[in-house]
Scaffold this active site. Structure first.
Site, PDB file in Angstrom:
ATOM      1  N   GLN A   1     -47.359 -36.442  -3.114  1.00  0.00           N
ATOM      2  CA  GLN A   1     -47.471 -37.744  -4.057  1.00  0.00           C
ATOM      3  C   GLN A   1     -48.335 -38.428  -3.615  1.00  0.00           C
ATOM      4  O   GLN A   1     -49.442 -38.115  -4.568  1.00  0.00           O
ATOM      5  CB  GLN A   1     -46.117 -38.941  -4.002  1.00  0.00           C
TER       6      GLN A   1
ATOM      7  N   ASP B   1     -51.241 -36.277  -5.316  1.00  0.00           N
ATOM      8  CA  ASP B   1     -51.116 -36.175  -7.163  1.00  0.00           C
ATOM      9  C   ASP B   1     -51.845 -36.530  -7.855  1.00  0.00           C
ATOM     10  O   ASP B   1     -51.881 -37.756  -8.309  1.00  0.00           O
ATOM     11  CB  ASP B   1     -49.797 -35.793  -7.328  1.00  0.00           C
TER      12      ASP B   1
ATOM     13  N   SER C   1     -50.740 -36.760 -11.851  1.00  0.00           N
ATOM     14  CA  SER C   1     -49.644 -38.261 -11.866  1.00  0.00           C
ATOM     15  C   SER C   1     -50.679 -39.399 -11.452  1.00  0.00           C
ATOM     16  O   SER C   1     -50.924 -40.111 -12.362  1.00  0.00           O
ATOM     17  CB  SER C   1     -48.791 -38.399 -10.371  1.00  0.00           C
TER      18      SER C   1
ATOM     19  N   TYR D   1     -41.224 -30.926 -14.578  1.00  0.00           N
ATOM     20  CA  TYR D   1     -41.959 -30.643 -16.106  1.00  0.00           C
ATOM     21  C   TYR D   1     -40.581 -30.108 -16.792  1.00  0.00           C
ATOM     22  O   TYR D   1     -40.115 -29.335 -16.936  1.00  0.00           O
ATOM     23  CB  TYR D   1     -42.660 -29.433 -15.647  1.00  0.00           C
TER      24      TYR D   1
ATOM     25  N   ARG E   1     -45.174 -31.116  -6.294  1.00  0.00           N
ATOM     26  CA  ARG E   1     -44.658 -32.211  -6.990  1.00  0.00           C
ATOM     27  C   ARG E   1     -42.958 -32.678  -6.302  1.00  0.00           C
ATOM     28  O   ARG E   1     -42.648 -32.773  -6.212  1.00  0.00           O
ATOM     29  CB  ARG E   1     -44.144 -33.159  -8.098  1.00  0.00           C
TER      30      ARG E   1
HETATM   31  P1  NAD Z   1     -46.462 -34.265 -17.668  1.00  0.00           P
HETATM   32  O1  NAD Z   1     -47.604 -34.565 -17.620  1.00  0.00           O
HETATM   33  O2  NAD Z   1     -45.688 -32.901 -18.049  1.00  0.00           O
HETATM   34  O3  NAD Z   1     -45.890 -34.501 -19.638  1.00  0.00           O
HETATM   35  C1  NAD Z   1     -45.405 -35.416 -20.025  1.00  0.00           C
HETATM   36  C2  NAD Z   1     -44.288 -35.736 -20.860  1.00  0.00           C
HETATM   37  O4  NAD Z   1     -43.581 -34.944 -21.709  1.00  0.00           O
HETATM   38  C3  NAD Z   1     -43.362 -35.584 -19.815  1.00  0.00           C
HETATM   39  O5  NAD Z   1     -42.244 -36.514 -19.102  1.00  0.00           O
HETATM   40  C4  NAD Z   1     -41.741 -34.140 -20.448  1.00  0.00           C
HETATM   41  O6  NAD Z   1     -41.147 -34.115 -19.925  1.00  0.00           O
HETATM   42  C5  NAD Z   1     -42.785 -34.722 -22.364  1.00  0.00           C
HETATM   43  N1  NAD Z   1     -42.438 -34.206 -23.212  1.00  0.00           N
HETATM   44  C6  NAD Z   1     -42.688 -32.473 -22.823  1.00  0.00           C
HETATM   45  N2  NAD Z   1     -42.680 -31.876 -23.916  1.00  0.00           N
HETATM   46  C7  NAD Z   1     -41.462 -32.917 -24.902  1.00  0.00           C
HETATM   47  C8  NAD Z   1     -41.516 -32.984 -26.332  1.00  0.00           C
HETATM   48  N3  NAD Z   1     -41.604 -31.172 -27.414  1.00  0.00           N
HETATM   49  N4  NAD Z   1     -41.550 -33.660 -26.669  1.00  0.00           N
HETATM   50  C9  NAD Z   1     -41.396 -35.218 -26.031  1.00  0.00           C
HETATM   51  N5  NAD Z   1     -41.755 -35.288 -25.195  1.00  0.00           N
HETATM   52  C10 NAD Z   1     -42.110 -34.157 -24.712  1.00  0.00           C
HETATM   53  O7  NAD Z   1     -45.161 -34.168 -17.115  1.00  0.00           O
HETATM   54  P2  NAD Z   1     -45.560 -35.825 -16.107  1.00  0.00           P
HETATM   55  O8  NAD Z   1     -45.518 -36.674 -16.798  1.00  0.00           O
HETATM   56  O9  NAD Z   1     -46.767 -35.341 -15.668  1.00  0.00           O
HETATM   57  O10 NAD Z   1     -44.280 -35.901 -15.514  1.00  0.00           O
HETATM   58  C11 NAD Z   1     -43.217 -35.114 -15.083  1.00  0.00           C
HETATM   59  C12 NAD Z   1     -41.956 -35.614 -14.690  1.00  0.00           C
HETATM   60  O11 NAD Z   1     -41.929 -35.439 -13.143  1.00  0.00           O
HETATM   61  C13 NAD Z   1     -41.506 -37.297 -14.430  1.00  0.00           C
HETATM   62  O12 NAD Z   1     -40.030 -37.433 -14.314  1.00  0.00           O
HETATM   63  C14 NAD Z   1     -42.465 -37.725 -13.389  1.00  0.00           C
HETATM   64  O13 NAD Z   1     -41.463 -38.794 -12.674  1.00  0.00           O
HETATM   65  C15 NAD Z   1     -42.137 -35.995 -12.306  1.00  0.00           C
HETATM   66  N6  NAD Z   1     -43.452 -36.123 -11.541  1.00  0.00           N
HETATM   67  C16 NAD Z   1     -42.578 -36.352 -10.326  1.00  0.00           C
HETATM   68  C17 NAD Z   1     -43.533 -36.188  -8.537  1.00  0.00           C
HETATM   69  C18 NAD Z   1     -43.347 -36.436  -7.434  1.00  0.00           C
HETATM   70  O14 NAD Z   1     -42.142 -36.560  -7.043  1.00  0.00           O
HETATM   71  N7  NAD Z   1     -43.838 -36.353  -6.916  1.00  0.00           N
HETATM   72  C19 NAD Z   1     -45.073 -36.714  -9.487  1.00  0.00           C
HETATM   73  C20 NAD Z   1     -45.465 -36.545 -10.443  1.00  0.00           C
HETATM   74  C21 NAD Z   1     -44.317 -36.059 -11.672  1.00  0.00           C
END
Ligand code: NAD
Length: 380
Positions: free
Chosen positions: A128, A131, A134, A229, A123
């Protein structure tokens, strides 16, 4: 120099409607230097007729194409049988569910196929555009709210009518990552009152900026990995979270759960007691269902109506309901990966680069060996 052959077979997973190759990405791959073939019917679920692929310069594949292909594109993991049909040196790009599919990874190595796991693309800013987690999560968040709204016996927006005022529906979103933020934005656009919670405190600002309320629960030390994550909570923290969310769930008309833990089973966040405390007619959409689910009593593939009248949707892949858009961005992610590694002068994918973070992160097997450190025999 022979022209490398790229092949996209139809998805075999029940109910899958997406495709890894669209007419648009087929045209781009032809331009890059590939001969492109597709299994007839590939784009049907996404609204792409075979004719559109022909017009893009692709040809129909047949029973022998898989064995001849240098590059195979799929959405989901292949069967062990189809890996055996591929030629050594070929490259396979798809989601692989690598943490649960050790035997499949070994099969790729034994077949001499270079397998890329799209879940493992790092990530980073550079990666990006590759990905798929996402690109698909965002559409899943949108589609989940639309689905839940369609099953709710209420309208989402507030309406002032001569027959009385209809109050806005309340939506509670658990997990405000990519899917959760899109669910919040969609529910807001539809006029609902939205509240959300996430264990990563950094998302509070993002939730607020979408016009939703952030539920504050003091869990002590939580955090996120370098990859962004969430980290797993302790059983005590989960219990505190459940207690903190019980009221929001009890007052919600729609609960959307998206809490995933990368490479691990999702935590159960909605206990039977919490579901029993919800209102009759309310709807739960669990976006973590394919990874075990966040909701006690949820069943992948089957809607469950609880004795107290709560509908737990069994949909495990909401993005398949917006298959054309989901395929468009998935295929664009694949195209970005292929373009990044394409060596035009040699008309081949250069998988022998050292020091490439994207390659090191996503390539699982090469030249008959498991090369990814997480899955190498030494790590097992
Ligand atoms: P994910 O699908 O792994 O998880 C979904 C969400 O569930 C996350 O926000 C996580 O914090 C939350 N979660 C986990 N356990 C939980 C709990 N017990 N209670 C409540 N919430 C809980 O994560 P995601 O949506 O794929 O992305 C996570 C982070 O990564 C985000 O901040 C996203 O912006 C970032 N991201 C960055 C890039 C990049 O830099 N290229 C790309 C994709 C995502």
């Amino acid at each position: 120099m022979p022209t490398p052959l790229c092949y996209a077979p139809c998805e075999t997973h029940p109910g899958e409607t997406r495709c890894a190759l669209t007419p648009e990405s087929a045209a781009a791959l032809v331009k890059l230097g590939f001969a492109v073939r597709f299994e007839p019917g590939l784009g049907r679920g996404a609204g792409h007729l075979d004719e559109a692929y022909f017009a893009a310069g692709a040809q129909a594949g047949d029973g022998d194409t898989l064995a001849a292909a240098d590059l195979v594109l799929r959405i989901r993991k292949p069967s062990a049988d189809s890996i055996g049909k591929m030629k050594p040196g070929a490259v396979h790009l798809s989601l692989l569910d690598p943490f649960n599919e050790r035997a499949l990874i070994e099969r790729f190595a034994a077949a001499g196929v270079a397998a890329v796991s799209l879940e493992l693309v790092p990530r980073t800013t550079l990666a990006q555009k590759m990905d798929v987690l996402s690109s698909q999560a965002s559409l899943a968040g949108y589609a989940a709210v639309v689905h839940a709204a369609a099953r709710l016996p209420l309208a989402l927006p507030m309406m002032m009518t001569p027959a009385g005022t209809l109050l806005p529906a309340k939506v509670f979103v658990i997990g405000a990552g990519v899917a959760g933020l899109q669910a919040i934005a969609t529910a807001k656009r539809l006029g609902a009152r939205v509240e959300a919670f996430d264990t990563r405190p950094v998302v509070e600002e993002q939730v607020r900026s979408l016009g939703a309320k952030f539920l504050k629960i003091d869990l002590g030390q939580t955090g996120q990995s370098a990859g962004g994550y969430a980290q797993a909570l302790t059983p005590e923290q989960i219990a505190r979270q459940q207690a903190g969310m019980a009221k929001a769930c009890a007052q919600a008309d729609i609960v959307v759960t998206t809490a995933k833990l990368f490479g691990r089973k999702s935590p159960i966040l909605l206990t039977p007691e919490m579901v029993a405390g919800m209102r009759a007619g309310s709807v739960i959409a669990d976006l973590a269902l394919e990874a075990g689910g966040n909701t006690a009593g949820a069943e992948p593939g089957r809607d469950v109506l609880t004795p107290n009248g709560v509908l737990i949707l069994g949909e495990a892949c909401y993005e398949r309901h917006v298959a054309r858009h989901a395929s468009q961005v998935f295929a664009a992610n694949l195209l970005a990966w292929v373009t990044h590694f394409w060596d035009g002068a040699a008309a081949r994918l250069a998988l022998d680069r050292t020091g490439d973070e994207i390659l090191a992160g996503s390539l699982v097997t090469l030249d008959g060996r498991i090369v990814h450190p997480t899955f190498s025999p030494k790590a097992a």
